[in-house]
Enzyme design. Structure first.
Site, PDB file in Angstrom:
ATOM      1  N   GLU A 152       0.858  -1.179   0.000  1.00  0.00           N
ATOM      2  CA  GLU A 152       0.000   0.000   0.000  1.00  0.00           C
ATOM      3  C   GLU A 152       0.896   1.232   0.000  1.00  0.00           C
ATOM      4  O   GLU A 152       1.982   1.225   0.576  1.00  0.00           O
ATOM      5  CB  GLU A 152      -0.929  -0.018   1.220  1.00  0.00           C
ATOM      6  CG  GLU A 152      -2.006  -1.067   1.057  1.00  0.00           C
ATOM      7  CD  GLU A 152      -2.924  -1.194   2.252  1.00  0.00           C
ATOM      8  OE1 GLU A 152      -3.146  -0.206   2.961  1.00  0.00           O
ATOM      9  OE2 GLU A 152      -3.424  -2.308   2.462  1.00  0.00           O
ATOM     10  N   LYS A 208       4.051 -16.429  -1.091  1.00  0.00           N
ATOM     11  CA  LYS A 208       3.475 -15.228  -0.489  1.00  0.00           C
ATOM     12  C   LYS A 208       3.534 -15.277   1.036  1.00  0.00           C
ATOM     13  O   LYS A 208       3.945 -14.311   1.697  1.00  0.00           O
ATOM     14  CB  LYS A 208       2.026 -15.063  -0.977  1.00  0.00           C
ATOM     15  CG  LYS A 208       1.275 -13.913  -0.358  1.00  0.00           C
ATOM     16  CD  LYS A 208       1.940 -12.585  -0.675  1.00  0.00           C
ATOM     17  CE  LYS A 208       1.352 -11.470   0.134  1.00  0.00           C
ATOM     18  NZ  LYS A 208       0.417 -10.650  -0.569  1.00  0.00           N
ATOM     19  N   ALA A 256      13.411   0.155  13.300  1.00  0.00           N
ATOM     20  CA  ALA A 256      12.790  -0.158  14.583  1.00  0.00           C
ATOM     21  C   ALA A 256      11.790   0.927  14.922  1.00  0.00           C
ATOM     22  O   ALA A 256      11.962   2.087  14.544  1.00  0.00           O
ATOM     23  CB  ALA A 256      13.860  -0.243  15.659  1.00  0.00           C
ATOM     24  N   GLY A 257      10.745   0.552  15.642  1.00  0.00           N
ATOM     25  CA  GLY A 257       9.734   1.539  16.008  1.00  0.00           C
ATOM     26  C   GLY A 257       8.583   0.865  16.714  1.00  0.00           C
ATOM     27  O   GLY A 257       8.798  -0.061  17.506  1.00  0.00           O
ATOM     28  N   GLY A 261       1.853  -3.227  11.287  1.00  0.00           N
ATOM     29  CA  GLY A 261       0.401  -3.385  11.360  1.00  0.00           C
ATOM     30  C   GLY A 261      -0.131  -3.548   9.955  1.00  0.00           C
ATOM     31  O   GLY A 261       0.596  -3.975   9.063  1.00  0.00           O
ATOM     32  N   CYS A 264      -2.219  -6.910   6.266  1.00  0.00           N
ATOM     33  CA  CYS A 264      -1.505  -8.064   5.695  1.00  0.00           C
ATOM     34  C   CYS A 264      -0.584  -8.763   6.681  1.00  0.00           C
ATOM     35  O   CYS A 264      -0.873  -9.871   7.121  1.00  0.00           O
ATOM     36  CB  CYS A 264      -0.724  -7.634   4.456  1.00  0.00           C
ATOM     37  SG  CYS A 264      -1.805  -6.920   3.212  1.00  0.00           S
TER      38      CYS A 264
END
Ligand code: UGA
Length: 437
Positions: A152, A208, A256-257, A261, A264
């Site tokens: 996306e 996938k 990193a963070g 989310g 997918c």
């Protein structure tokens, strides 16, 4: 070629528009009347850079139409299945309702020699099951599994110029008749050198699942390193730069963070674990449980860090969350770590304001109890702490000097490690990153 695309969500709407751009005559089919109405008027029903321009561009050619009527699939040579496979409620497995309904709905309209192409992310074994349905209906039709790897925010370019094509055919043979049909569909990107791999059905489905699992693992690996860096007083961003220079490792997907989310990665690793369990191979994927756990721990960690930043209590503190989408350049809030953190802070007594350039309408539908403010400067005004949770460009380029007088207390938590700590500290802010001393 004449093509039908069944399912017009983040995947199908982009796929339909891109196939028309490649010169094909395309009909997009979806059960959602609102989506079809928007798309028919050349409006994108969600935010995806470049999609609306592309819709306008191809609609002028007359090659792209949208309908809720499945019978419009009759007469197409190729039928793409692009519907969603969300996580089942209360379970880890994928909900196959939409894929099954799309396939069953399509069967009566299949003709001799048609090719049905699965693009949805499905549990391994699905293609074989659907291929049987297709061939029972129309013995000369074929089912190919052709997984989609688009991101996306980059969906249009990822569809028009993908890294690779994978075609999973019944026998995995290079001269399967459906291959030339799909080669015609993708003639333009193939001519410009996009590689294509022929596999059997289960391999294509697993490609996938494996790709998304690897990406999720990479992110959780660096987030695990962030935990150790915090404990040891080290800096995970420099660590990532240094290990990323080894091209066997690579710097991409080592940011990193607050974790991953979206619609997918989280549900795909869970569905993969569930499917491996059904196949008796659950041990092979127990590490993904840890990948998931590390990822979810980031969200709790940010709540704790925010409490620390606010001198030990969240009660009544005005917290401004910058970003609601699961990533920048998207309005998608499915399993968004930013929104989940905002909701947890609110539950713990903070007064939370969320802003985002595109995702507020979706965010408000999911978390109506949160306060949303579209104007960035109003959202920031009189805050006790700012949290950058989705790294939109406008948040990366905020000016700490200009903002310092607008807030109650100059405190900032950089949930994506995208700000320059030195600059923010020099402007008088208390800065906290993730995995940085
Ligand atoms: C993901 C895959 O990247 C695509 O290849 C795949 O086709 C797609 O899922 C899918 O299965 O349809 P997407 O969900 O659009 O694409 O987003 P990503 O760019 O993978 O980002 C996922 C999450 O990881 C975001 O929340 C992002 O902020 C986070 N992330 C990414 C990090 O926390 N650190 C990173 O270094 C990279």
């Amino acid at each position: 070629m004449r093509i039908s695309v069944i399912g017009c969500g983040y995947l199908g709407a982009v796929h339909a528009a891109c196939m028309a751009k490649l010169g094909h005559e395309v009909v997009g089919i979806d059960v959602d009347e609102r989506k079809i109405f928007e798309l028919s008027s050349a409006r994108a029903p969600f935010y995806e850079p470049g999609l609306e321009e592309l819709l306008r561009d191809v609609q002028e050619t007359g090659r792209l139409s949208f309908t809720t009527d499945m019978s419009a699939a009759a007469g197409s040579d190729v039928h793409f299945i692009c519907v969603g496979t969300p996580q089942k409620k209360g379970e880890n497995g994928a909900d196959m309702t939409y894929v099954d309904a799309a396939t069953m709905g399509l069967l009566p309209y299949l003709a001799a020699g048609d090719v049905v192409v699965g693009k949805s992310t499905v549990p391994v074994g699905t293609a074989a099951r659907l291929a049987k349905l297709v061939q029972d209906q129309e013995p000369t039709a074929h089912l190919v599994w052709n997984p989609e790897f688009l991101r996306e925010g980059h969906a249009v370019s990822d569809t028009l110029q993908p890294d690779r094509f994978v075609y999973g055919v019944e026998d995995g043979s290079e001269d399967h008749p459906a291959i030339t049909v799909l080669d015609d569909v993708y003639a333009t990107p193939l001519a410009s050198g996009t590689p294509r791999l022929i596999t059997d059905h289960p391999t294509a489905e697993l490609v996938k699942a494996a790709a998304n699992s690897f990406l999720a693992t990479k992110i959780s690996f660096i987030n695990a390193m962030a935990e150790v860096c915090e404990a040891a007083g080290a800096d995970v961003t420099r660590l990532a730069d240094a290990i990323g220079m080894d091209d066997r490792i690579g710097r991409k997907f080592l940011n990193a963070g607050i974790g991953f989310g979206g619609g997918c990665l989280p549900k795909d690793i869970r569905a993969f674990m569930a499917r491996a369990g059904e196949l008796g191979a659950d041990q092979a994927l127990t590490f993904l449980r840890e990948v998931d756990a590390i990822n979810m721990r980031r969200r709790t960690r940010v709540v704790e860090l925010t409490r620390e930043l606010c001198e030990g209590t969240l009660l009544g503190k005005r917290i401004t969350v910058l970003g609601a989408a699961f990533k920048p350049e998207s309005d998608d809030v499915r399993d968004s770590p930013a929104l989940s953190i905002a909701a947890q802070l609110q539950l713990q007594g903070a007064v939370v304001t969320v802003t985002d350039p595109k995702a507020l309408p979706n965010a408000a539908k999911r978390f109506p109890e949160l306060h949303f403010e579209p104007e960035l400067h109003d959202a920031i005004s009189r805050a006790d702490a700012l949290l950058v949770l989705t790294e939109w460009q406008q948040y990366r380029s905020l000016d700490p000097y200009a903002l310092v007088s607008r807030v109650n207390s100059p405190r900032i938590l950089d949930g994506r490690n995208v700000l320059d700590p030195g600059k923010w500290r020099a402007a008088g802010w208390t800065y906290r990153g993730l995995g940085r001393a």
